[in-house]
Design a protein around this motif. Structure first.
Motif, PDB file in Angstrom:
ATOM      1  N   PRO A 297     -36.238 -28.241  33.147  1.00  0.00           N
ATOM      2  CA  PRO A 297     -34.920 -28.331  32.510  1.00  0.00           C
ATOM      3  C   PRO A 297     -34.943 -28.840  31.065  1.00  0.00           C
ATOM      4  O   PRO A 297     -34.101 -28.444  30.263  1.00  0.00           O
ATOM      5  N   ARG A 298     -35.901 -29.679  30.709  1.00  0.00           N
ATOM      6  CA  ARG A 298     -35.985 -30.240  29.361  1.00  0.00           C
ATOM      7  C   ARG A 298     -36.667 -29.303  28.362  1.00  0.00           C
ATOM      8  O   ARG A 298     -36.629 -29.565  27.168  1.00  0.00           O
ATOM      9  N   ASP A 299     -37.308 -28.246  28.844  1.00  0.00           N
ATOM     10  CA  ASP A 299     -38.014 -27.332  27.941  1.00  0.00           C
ATOM     11  C   ASP A 299     -37.058 -26.765  26.897  1.00  0.00           C
ATOM     12  O   ASP A 299     -35.905 -26.433  27.213  1.00  0.00           O
ATOM     13  N   GLU A 300     -37.538 -26.636  25.681  1.00  0.00           N
ATOM     14  CA  GLU A 300     -36.688 -26.116  24.605  1.00  0.00           C
ATOM     15  C   GLU A 300     -36.149 -24.725  24.931  1.00  0.00           C
ATOM     16  O   GLU A 300     -34.989 -24.420  24.662  1.00  0.00           O
ATOM     17  N   ALA A 301     -36.975 -23.884  25.520  1.00  0.00           N
ATOM     18  CA  ALA A 301     -36.514 -22.532  25.872  1.00  0.00           C
ATOM     19  C   ALA A 301     -35.375 -22.594  26.889  1.00  0.00           C
ATOM     20  O   ALA A 301     -34.419 -21.811  26.808  1.00  0.00           O
ATOM     21  N   VAL A 302     -35.451 -23.528  27.816  1.00  0.00           N
ATOM     22  CA  VAL A 302     -34.381 -23.697  28.805  1.00  0.00           C
ATOM     23  C   VAL A 302     -33.137 -24.254  28.121  1.00  0.00           C
ATOM     24  O   VAL A 302     -32.016 -23.816  28.403  1.00  0.00           O
ATOM     25  N   GLN A 303     -33.316 -25.190  27.210  1.00  0.00           N
ATOM     26  CA  GLN A 303     -32.167 -25.742  26.493  1.00  0.00           C
ATOM     27  C   GLN A 303     -31.466 -24.669  25.661  1.00  0.00           C
ATOM     28  O   GLN A 303     -30.240 -24.707  25.513  1.00  0.00           O
ATOM     29  N   GLU A 304     -32.206 -23.714  25.169  1.00  0.00           N
ATOM     30  CA  GLU A 304     -31.579 -22.587  24.458  1.00  0.00           C
ATOM     31  C   GLU A 304     -30.766 -21.728  25.423  1.00  0.00           C
ATOM     32  O   GLU A 304     -29.694 -21.227  25.058  1.00  0.00           O
ATOM     33  N   LEU A 305     -31.247 -21.566  26.642  1.00  0.00           N
ATOM     34  CA  LEU A 305     -30.465 -20.851  27.654  1.00  0.00           C
ATOM     35  C   LEU A 305     -29.192 -21.628  27.985  1.00  0.00           C
ATOM     36  O   LEU A 305     -28.115 -21.034  28.121  1.00  0.00           O
ATOM     37  N   VAL A 306     -29.298 -22.943  28.079  1.00  0.00           N
ATOM     38  CA  VAL A 306     -28.121 -23.764  28.357  1.00  0.00           C
ATOM     39  C   VAL A 306     -27.152 -23.724  27.174  1.00  0.00           C
ATOM     40  O   VAL A 306     -25.933 -23.760  27.365  1.00  0.00           O
ATOM     41  N   ASP A 307     -27.671 -23.608  25.974  1.00  0.00           N
ATOM     42  CA  ASP A 307     -26.797 -23.444  24.808  1.00  0.00           C
ATOM     43  C   ASP A 307     -25.955 -22.178  24.964  1.00  0.00           C
ATOM     44  O   ASP A 307     -24.761 -22.177  24.655  1.00  0.00           O
ATOM     45  N   ARG A 308     -26.551 -21.128  25.468  1.00  0.00           N
ATOM     46  CA  ARG A 308     -25.793 -19.902  25.746  1.00  0.00           C
ATOM     47  C   ARG A 308     -24.760 -20.144  26.848  1.00  0.00           C
ATOM     48  O   ARG A 308     -23.635 -19.641  26.781  1.00  0.00           O
ATOM     49  N   HIS A 309     -25.141 -20.919  27.877  1.00  0.00           N
ATOM     50  CA  HIS A 309     -24.201 -21.256  28.954  1.00  0.00           C
ATOM     51  C   HIS A 309     -22.991 -21.984  28.374  1.00  0.00           C
ATOM     52  O   HIS A 309     -21.840 -21.664  28.679  1.00  0.00           O
ATOM     53  N   TYR A 310     -23.262 -22.972  27.524  1.00  0.00           N
ATOM     54  CA  TYR A 310     -22.170 -23.729  26.909  1.00  0.00           C
ATOM     55  C   TYR A 310     -21.287 -22.804  26.057  1.00  0.00           C
ATOM     56  O   TYR A 310     -20.056 -22.913  26.081  1.00  0.00           O
ATOM     57  N   ALA A 311     -21.903 -21.897  25.336  1.00  0.00           N
ATOM     58  CA  ALA A 311     -21.148 -20.958  24.495  1.00  0.00           C
ATOM     59  C   ALA A 311     -20.248 -20.064  25.350  1.00  0.00           C
ATOM     60  O   ALA A 311     -19.100 -19.789  24.972  1.00  0.00           O
ATOM     61  N   ILE A 312     -20.753 -19.621  26.481  1.00  0.00           N
ATOM     62  CA  ILE A 312     -19.925 -18.792  27.368  1.00  0.00           C
ATOM     63  C   ILE A 312     -18.773 -19.624  27.922  1.00  0.00           C
ATOM     64  O   ILE A 312     -17.616 -19.183  27.913  1.00  0.00           O
ATOM     65  N   ALA A 313     -19.060 -20.835  28.385  1.00  0.00           N
ATOM     66  CA  ALA A 313     -17.996 -21.713  28.891  1.00  0.00           C
ATOM     67  C   ALA A 313     -16.958 -21.987  27.807  1.00  0.00           C
ATOM     68  O   ALA A 313     -15.762 -22.080  28.089  1.00  0.00           O
ATOM     69  N   SER A 314     -17.411 -22.055  26.571  1.00  0.00           N
ATOM     70  CA  SER A 314     -16.516 -22.363  25.447  1.00  0.00           C
ATOM     71  C   SER A 314     -15.578 -21.219  25.097  1.00  0.00           C
ATOM     72  O   SER A 314     -14.676 -21.393  24.277  1.00  0.00           O
ATOM     73  N   ARG A 315     -15.765 -20.080  25.694  1.00  0.00           N
ATOM     74  CA  ARG A 315     -14.783 -19.003  25.505  1.00  0.00           C
ATOM     75  C   ARG A 315     -13.454 -19.390  26.137  1.00  0.00           C
ATOM     76  O   ARG A 315     -12.405 -18.905  25.729  1.00  0.00           O
ATOM     77  N   PHE A 316     -13.494 -20.244  27.134  1.00  0.00           N
ATOM     78  CA  PHE A 316     -12.282 -20.756  27.765  1.00  0.00           C
ATOM     79  C   PHE A 316     -11.739 -21.921  26.947  1.00  0.00           C
ATOM     80  O   PHE A 316     -10.583 -21.931  26.565  1.00  0.00           O
ATOM     81  N   TYR A 317     -12.589 -22.906  26.693  1.00  0.00           N
ATOM     82  CA  TYR A 317     -12.308 -24.073  25.841  1.00  0.00           C
ATOM     83  C   TYR A 317     -13.650 -24.759  25.633  1.00  0.00           C
ATOM     84  O   TYR A 317     -14.573 -24.590  26.437  1.00  0.00           O
ATOM     85  N   ALA A 318     -13.775 -25.532  24.579  1.00  0.00           N
ATOM     86  CA  ALA A 318     -15.037 -26.230  24.301  1.00  0.00           C
ATOM     87  C   ALA A 318     -15.052 -27.537  25.093  1.00  0.00           C
ATOM     88  O   ALA A 318     -14.387 -28.503  24.717  1.00  0.00           O
ATOM     89  N   PRO A 319     -15.802 -27.584  26.196  1.00  0.00           N
ATOM     90  CA  PRO A 319     -15.817 -28.800  26.997  1.00  0.00           C
ATOM     91  C   PRO A 319     -16.449 -29.976  26.253  1.00  0.00           C
ATOM     92  O   PRO A 319     -17.449 -29.810  25.556  1.00  0.00           O
ATOM     93  N   SER A 320     -15.861 -31.125  26.427  1.00  0.00           N
ATOM     94  CA  SER A 320     -16.466 -32.353  25.906  1.00  0.00           C
ATOM     95  C   SER A 320     -17.759 -32.612  26.668  1.00  0.00           C
ATOM     96  O   SER A 320     -18.044 -31.982  27.690  1.00  0.00           O
ATOM     97  N   ARG A 321     -18.503 -33.591  26.195  1.00  0.00           N
ATOM     98  CA  ARG A 321     -19.734 -33.990  26.885  1.00  0.00           C
ATOM     99  C   ARG A 321     -19.427 -34.322  28.339  1.00  0.00           C
ATOM    100  O   ARG A 321     -20.095 -33.856  29.259  1.00  0.00           O
ATOM    101  N   ASP A 322     -18.397 -35.143  28.560  1.00  0.00           N
ATOM    102  CA  ASP A 322     -18.051 -35.543  29.926  1.00  0.00           C
ATOM    103  C   ASP A 322     -17.615 -34.344  30.766  1.00  0.00           C
ATOM    104  O   ASP A 322     -18.007 -34.229  31.935  1.00  0.00           O
ATOM    105  N   ALA A 323     -16.808 -33.470  30.213  1.00  0.00           N
ATOM    106  CA  ALA A 323     -16.350 -32.310  30.983  1.00  0.00           C
ATOM    107  C   ALA A 323     -17.512 -31.375  31.320  1.00  0.00           C
ATOM    108  O   ALA A 323     -17.541 -30.781  32.400  1.00  0.00           O
ATOM    109  N   TYR A 324     -18.470 -31.260  30.400  1.00  0.00           N
ATOM    110  CA  TYR A 324     -19.630 -30.405  30.681  1.00  0.00           C
ATOM    111  C   TYR A 324     -20.465 -31.001  31.820  1.00  0.00           C
ATOM    112  O   TYR A 324     -20.944 -30.267  32.691  1.00  0.00           O
ATOM    113  N   LEU A 325     -20.602 -32.314  31.827  1.00  0.00           N
ATOM    114  CA  LEU A 325     -21.269 -32.963  32.958  1.00  0.00           C
ATOM    115  C   LEU A 325     -20.457 -32.743  34.240  1.00  0.00           C
ATOM    116  O   LEU A 325     -21.026 -32.531  35.317  1.00  0.00           O
TER     117      LEU A 325
END
Length: 128
Positions: free
Chosen positions: A61-89
């Motif tokens: 999970p900590r691998d940079e390549a995985v974090q880039e995939l999670v960045d895409r996950h966050y970007a997709i979720a942000s199409r609805f709204y940009a979740p705060s740190r707490d909301a993303y958790l």
């Protein structure tokens, strides 16, 4: 670290943040009328296939390549709204605690929820 080892106070705060931010966003956007939900589901399907392949290949999970995939996950979720740190958790907790969400995510890989939750927690710690 995984969602199952999250501090109980952080977990409660995160669940509340997710609920509050989603409710506010739904109310402000006519139930997310602005989101192309079919496109979102196609994008998540593609992304989860890539994450499943990464898990199978032994990524962490900590691998940079995985974090880039999670960045895409966050970007997709942000199409609805940009979740705060707490909301993303809170979203990571939802994936683990809601039976339907857990089953759907784990349909891509049996370790998807655990792996993605840990990766989302790392992402929230370092990028949000």
């Amino acid at each position: 670290m995984s969602t199952s080892t999250m501090n109980p106070e952080t977990a409660d705060r995160s669940r509340r943040a997710l609920a509050a931010e989603q409710a506010a966003s739904l109310a402000a956007t006519n139930d997310w009328a602005h989101v192309d939900k079919d496109r979102v589901h196609r994008d998540w399907h593609e992304l989860y296939g890539e994450i499943a392949a990464a898990i199978t290949a032994g990524a962490q999970p900590r691998d940079e390549a995985v974090q880039e995939l999670v960045d895409r996950h966050y970007a997709i979720a942000s199409r609805f709204y940009a979740p705060s740190r707490d909301a993303y958790l809170g979203m990571a907790l939802l994936y683990a605690e809601d039976d339907a969400m857990r089953d759907w995510h784990n349909s891509y890989h049996p370790d998807m929820v655990e792996f993605l939750g840990a990766a989302m927690m790392r992402y929230a710690e370092t990028r949000l």
